[in-house]
Design a protein around this motif. Structure first.
Motif, PDB file in Angstrom:
ATOM      1  N   ALA A 175      -9.689  -5.521  -5.295  1.00 26.14           N
ATOM      2  CA  ALA A 175      -9.558  -6.918  -4.906  1.00 26.14           C
ATOM      3  C   ALA A 175     -10.864  -7.659  -5.152  1.00 26.14           C
ATOM      4  O   ALA A 175     -10.875  -8.763  -5.708  1.00 26.14           O
ATOM      5  CB  ALA A 175      -9.149  -7.016  -3.440  1.00 26.14           C
ATOM      6  N   LEU A 176     -11.995  -7.023  -4.768  1.00 29.85           N
ATOM      7  CA  LEU A 176     -13.293  -7.696  -4.936  1.00 29.85           C
ATOM      8  C   LEU A 176     -13.612  -7.913  -6.415  1.00 29.85           C
ATOM      9  O   LEU A 176     -14.056  -8.994  -6.812  1.00 29.85           O
ATOM     10  CB  LEU A 176     -14.397  -6.861  -4.282  1.00 29.85           C
ATOM     11  CG  LEU A 176     -14.340  -6.831  -2.751  1.00 29.85           C
ATOM     12  CD1 LEU A 176     -15.424  -5.922  -2.192  1.00 29.85           C
ATOM     13  CD2 LEU A 176     -14.487  -8.249  -2.190  1.00 29.85           C
ATOM     14  N   ILE A 177     -13.362  -6.889  -7.235  1.00 30.07           N
ATOM     15  CA  ILE A 177     -13.648  -7.027  -8.671  1.00 30.07           C
ATOM     16  C   ILE A 177     -12.762  -8.125  -9.265  1.00 30.07           C
ATOM     17  O   ILE A 177     -13.226  -8.966 -10.041  1.00 30.07           O
ATOM     18  CB  ILE A 177     -13.411  -5.685  -9.401  1.00 30.07           C
ATOM     19  CG1 ILE A 177     -14.443  -4.656  -8.942  1.00 30.07           C
ATOM     20  CG2 ILE A 177     -13.486  -5.876 -10.914  1.00 30.07           C
ATOM     21  CD1 ILE A 177     -14.169  -3.247  -9.423  1.00 30.07           C
ATOM     22  N   GLY A 178     -11.483  -8.130  -8.864  1.00 32.02           N
ATOM     23  CA  GLY A 178     -10.569  -9.153  -9.372  1.00 32.02           C
ATOM     24  C   GLY A 178     -11.046 -10.558  -9.001  1.00 32.02           C
ATOM     25  O   GLY A 178     -11.069 -11.464  -9.838  1.00 32.02           O
ATOM     26  N   ALA A 199      -4.205  -7.064  -7.087  1.00 35.22           N
ATOM     27  CA  ALA A 199      -4.939  -5.798  -6.991  1.00 35.22           C
ATOM     28  C   ALA A 199      -4.162  -4.770  -6.187  1.00 35.22           C
ATOM     29  O   ALA A 199      -4.189  -3.578  -6.498  1.00 35.22           O
ATOM     30  CB  ALA A 199      -6.308  -6.039  -6.359  1.00 35.22           C
ATOM     31  N   ILE A 200      -3.435  -5.226  -5.152  1.00 36.82           N
ATOM     32  CA  ILE A 200      -2.806  -4.261  -4.234  1.00 36.82           C
ATOM     33  C   ILE A 200      -1.722  -3.433  -4.926  1.00 36.82           C
ATOM     34  O   ILE A 200      -1.826  -2.208  -4.993  1.00 36.82           O
ATOM     35  CB  ILE A 200      -2.285  -4.991  -2.979  1.00 36.82           C
ATOM     36  CG1 ILE A 200      -3.487  -5.546  -2.218  1.00 36.82           C
ATOM     37  CG2 ILE A 200      -1.490  -4.047  -2.102  1.00 36.82           C
ATOM     38  CD1 ILE A 200      -3.138  -6.507  -1.116  1.00 36.82           C
ATOM     39  N   ALA A 234      -8.228   3.700   0.136  1.00 32.50           N
ATOM     40  CA  ALA A 234      -8.471   2.422   0.811  1.00 32.50           C
ATOM     41  C   ALA A 234      -9.608   1.664   0.140  1.00 32.50           C
ATOM     42  O   ALA A 234      -9.527   0.459  -0.095  1.00 32.50           O
ATOM     43  CB  ALA A 234      -8.795   2.661   2.278  1.00 32.50           C
ATOM     44  N   ARG A 235     -10.671   2.416  -0.225  1.00 31.53           N
ATOM     45  CA  ARG A 235     -11.800   1.756  -0.900  1.00 31.53           C
ATOM     46  C   ARG A 235     -11.388   1.251  -2.268  1.00 31.53           C
ATOM     47  O   ARG A 235     -11.820   0.187  -2.701  1.00 31.53           O
ATOM     48  CB  ARG A 235     -12.950   2.742  -1.054  1.00 31.53           C
ATOM     49  CG  ARG A 235     -13.792   2.782   0.185  1.00 31.53           C
ATOM     50  CD  ARG A 235     -15.023   3.620  -0.021  1.00 31.53           C
ATOM     51  NE  ARG A 235     -15.387   4.156   1.276  1.00 31.53           N
ATOM     52  CZ  ARG A 235     -16.126   5.226   1.452  1.00 31.53           C
ATOM     53  NH1 ARG A 235     -16.578   5.891   0.421  1.00 31.53           N
ATOM     54  NH2 ARG A 235     -16.410   5.639   2.665  1.00 31.53           N
ATOM     55  N   MET A 236     -10.542   2.020  -2.946  1.00 33.61           N
ATOM     56  CA  MET A 236     -10.115   1.605  -4.278  1.00 33.61           C
ATOM     57  C   MET A 236      -9.384   0.263  -4.196  1.00 33.61           C
ATOM     58  O   MET A 236      -9.593  -0.617  -5.041  1.00 33.61           O
ATOM     59  CB  MET A 236      -9.217   2.680  -4.888  1.00 33.61           C
ATOM     60  CG  MET A 236      -8.880   2.423  -6.342  1.00 33.61           C
ATOM     61  SD  MET A 236      -7.973   3.819  -7.038  1.00 33.61           S
ATOM     62  CE  MET A 236      -7.222   3.013  -8.447  1.00 33.61           C
ATOM     63  N   ILE A 237      -8.550   0.104  -3.164  1.00 32.20           N
ATOM     64  CA  ILE A 237      -7.847  -1.175  -3.009  1.00 32.20           C
ATOM     65  C   ILE A 237      -8.841  -2.297  -2.758  1.00 32.20           C
ATOM     66  O   ILE A 237      -8.783  -3.365  -3.387  1.00 32.20           O
ATOM     67  CB  ILE A 237      -6.816  -1.086  -1.862  1.00 32.20           C
ATOM     68  CG1 ILE A 237      -5.726  -0.058  -2.206  1.00 32.20           C
ATOM     69  CG2 ILE A 237      -6.180  -2.452  -1.596  1.00 32.20           C
ATOM     70  CD1 ILE A 237      -4.747   0.197  -1.088  1.00 32.20           C
TER      71      ILE A 237
END
Lengths: 369, 317
Positions: free
Chosen positions: A235-238, A20-21, A228-231
């Motif tokens: 990660a959470l969605i992934g 994700a990052i 920052a929220r997008m990252i």
């Protein structure tokens, strides 16, 4: 849950978070398909590394594979610099060629050894618990160690270069003017993509690497405007897609990576539909609201025009609206109801009267026009 | 020489060769349009997106006949394009990400389906994975006939709509003003590109098919500025690469056809980039040198040129 089930999910979650990052920056920088190219060409690096080192477990292979990834990007950019081909063509020319070389080397030299092209594309997460290493006295799956290190490296890189990455992504010109080298940031990112792809594709195959690098960040891009929220969301969605995909694969007895990739798609579609501001449903509702507000405004202007004139009796009635504004009786009724609720009009039997508030509103609208 | 004779006598080699040539011709022709429309990577996306269509078509028909599978692939590919344009037209997500999402998710779903099909009892599903990795050596006469039939229809449509395609490729705005159904024609071109992809899929596989859509057009573009010439050159390059790949892989042991075809077309691209007249890199290097080099005969000539380029009467001392 058995230990191996937990281990598989931990590996998958680590892969998802690690992908994700760099994925967020690929999506924002409009080079998402680089992940497609790199996740295929790392095969060439692995093959060449294997020929030179003679050992498929050697950690140095990751260096070769990452080198192949960076080589892909360099060659594409070199092609682009000749200004004879466009960016899409540059990528499309380089990676199939490198992948072809890898496949030819494999079939020529390792016909019997298991570097299977299937395994490259599809991966096999179910084997993750069998491949173990000993770290400080405890036995861990190799995937947990490798992906854990890559995730931490990615996190550190983003934390340290956050400002630079942000600036270079959203305003490359300013970044260059302030003295950050766009090339350095670009190649840093590409190295991160390559290393992550190599570490991950060993376990999940190149397709899931692409899915996890692009789909969760694309979904997160619809949910927030803050980097920052997008990252974090990506990660959470992934992770959510990986874990739900795992259980679906178990329930239906299908390929784990395939099910996980499918879940990233389902999460993406969910974001596409239901995202609070940018989702399709929110867009439809907004469009409908706008139409409704416009209808009320039309009504007020119409009433104001005829207020106090000789034809007020006939013009300013509920029944007349269908002729005048070409509304269906039902729509006219709804619009009047809406205007009443806002305190703009009064309905006395069939006659429509503006309230003071409605008159002010209509005058404002007329003045603006 | 012996190998050359085999082309006419050996059944397998003949089929592989013919199939590879048809593949090259069709994808080469469409590649010209893909490159001009900045859709080089569409081949990559479509070849991946086709997989679930192949598997579902197999599940519905229950047989591994080429035509239904190709139709399934076509439908899935078109569905993928539809989703892609939905994503890019309704959100701020850009083309590249939309392509990536479609590519990975469709293919992943296809993989999951395939793994389920393979676990079912029976042997009908044997060989379905040819659509993943391609297997040129398994090409039989009926495959060649199907490929030639479908590819032929695609080429015929291009000939029929030549003027329209030319117009929407270079000046869509103008095409719209004279009343052409630009949206519909766009869909038609995309469909034809998907057809080209689908035709080649079982010969060279998913990854390498993307090269056959990206490369021939890019090579042909270097030689000419005329669409007609470019399309023909592109088709010829595709066919030559196909033939070269088939011949080289049949003359040596353990050389897979698909990758050799891709390397052949890559060599054609490199040669075109370097040597094509006017656009070739070597030509422009020579030109730059002759401009930069001080002229030995008239030392004052350059000064004169610079001086005359100045706006008159502004900087005159």
């Amino acid at each position: 849950m058995t230990q191996s089930q937990i281990e598989i999910q931990v590996v998958a979650a680590l892969v998802a978070a690690a992908c994700a990052i760099p994925g967020v920056f690929l999506v924002l920088r409009r080079s998402a398909l680089i992940s497609d190219a790199i996740s295929h060409t790392v095969l060439l690096g692995i093959v060449i590394g294997f020929m030179l080192l003679g050992d498929i477990e050697n950690p140095l292979l990751i260096v070769f594979a990452a080198g192949a990834g960076v080589l892909t990007v360099t060659l594409s950019e070199l092609l682009l610099k000749t200004r004879r081909v466009r960016e899409d063509a540059a990528i499309g020319l380089v990676f199939p060629a490198l992948f072809s070389i890898a496949v030819i080397i494999i079939t020529q030299n390792f016909g019997s050894i298991h570097i299977d092209v299937d395994a490259v594309l599809l991966g096999e997460l179910a084997f993750a618990p069998f491949n173990r290493v000993d770290i400080i006295g405890s036995s861990l799956p190799r995937g947990v160690v490798v992906m854990g290190i890559i995730l931490i490296a990615n996190l550190i890189a983003v934390a340290v270069f956050y400002k630079e990455l942000k600036l270079a992504t959203f305003d490359a010109g300013l970044a260059a003017a302030l003295g950050f080298s766009p090339a350095l940031i670009h190649y840093g990112l590409m190295t991160s993509v390559s290393v992550t792809a190599v570490g991950a594709f060993d376990h999940v195959g190149s397709i899931l690497v692409i899915a996890l690098m692009i789909a969760p960040p694309a979904a997160a891009y619809l949910l927030t405007d803050r980097l920052a929220r997008m990252i974090a969301y990506s990660a959470l969605i992934g992770i959510a897609a990986a874990i739900s995909g795992y259980w679906i694969a178990r329930a239906l007895n299908v390929n784990i990576s395939g099910a996980m990739a499918t879940m990233t798609g389902i999460f993406f579609v969910a974001a596409l539909m239901f995202a609070p501001e940018r989702g399709l449903i929110a867009q439809v509702i907004r469009r409908k609201r706008r139409g409704e507000r416009f209808a009320v405004e039309m009504l007020l202007v119409h009433l104001r025009r005829h207020e106090g004139t000789s034809d007020e009796e006939t013009e300013n009635t509920l029944g007349h609206l269908t002729d005048e504004l070409n509304w269906s009786p039902r729509y006219a009724h709804q619009t009047v109801k809406r205007a009443q609720r806002n305190g703009y009009v009064q309905l006395v039997s069939d006659a429509l009267r503006l309230t003071d508030q409605g008159r002010t509103m209509a005058s404002t609208l007329l003045a603006v026009r | 020489m012996e190998n050359l004779l085999l082309i006419f006598t050996d059944y397998t080699i003949r089929n592989v060769l013919l199939g590879a040539i048809v593949l090259g011709l069709v994808s080469g022709t469409l590649s010209a349009f893909a490159v001009l429309r900045k859709a080089s990577l569409l081949g990559d996306t479509m070849s991946h997106a086709a997989l679930p269509g192949v598997i579902i078509a197999f599940l519905i028909t229950g047989v591994r006949a080429p035509l239904p599978l190709l139709i399934g692939a076509l439908i899935a590919g078109l569905l993928g394009t539809l989703f892609m344009s939905l994503i890019t037209s309704t959100t701020r997500i850009k083309q590249d990400s939309a392509q990536g999402v479609i590519l990975a998710v469709f293919f992943g779903f296809g993989m999951a389906l395939l793994s389920w099909v393979i676990r079912q009892p029976g042997s009908e599903h044997a060989g379905l994975d040819r659509f993943l990795f391609g297997q040129a050596a398994a090409t039989v006469e009926s495959d060649v006939i199907t490929m030639a039939g479908i590819g032929g229809i695609a080429l015929l449509l291009i000939a029929l709509f030549w003027k329209e395609f030319k117009l929407i490729t270079f000046d869509a705005q103008y095409a719209r003003t004279i009343g052409l159904p630009v949206g519909l024609l766009d869909v038609l071109v995309t469909t034809l590109i998907v057809i080209a992809v689908v035709v080649g899929l079982q010969m060279v596989g998913v990854v390498l098919m993307s090269a056959m859509i990206a490369a021939p057009g890019a090579a042909a573009r270097q030689w000419t500025n005329r669409l007609g010439v470019m399309v023909i050159l592109s088709a010829v390059f595709g066919a030559v690469a196909g033939a070269a790949g088939a011949l080289i892989s049949s003359s040596a042991a353990n050389v897979p056809t698909g990758p050799v075809i891709v390397l052949a077309i890559t060599v054609i691209v490199i040669v075109s980039l370097l040597f094509a007249p006017n656009r070739g890199i070597l030509w422009s290097l020579r030109r730059t040198k002759s401009v930069l080099a001080p002229s030995p005969v008239e030392p004052n000539a350059q000064a004169h040129v610079v001086g005359s380029a100045r706006p008159k009467g502004v900087y005159e001392p």
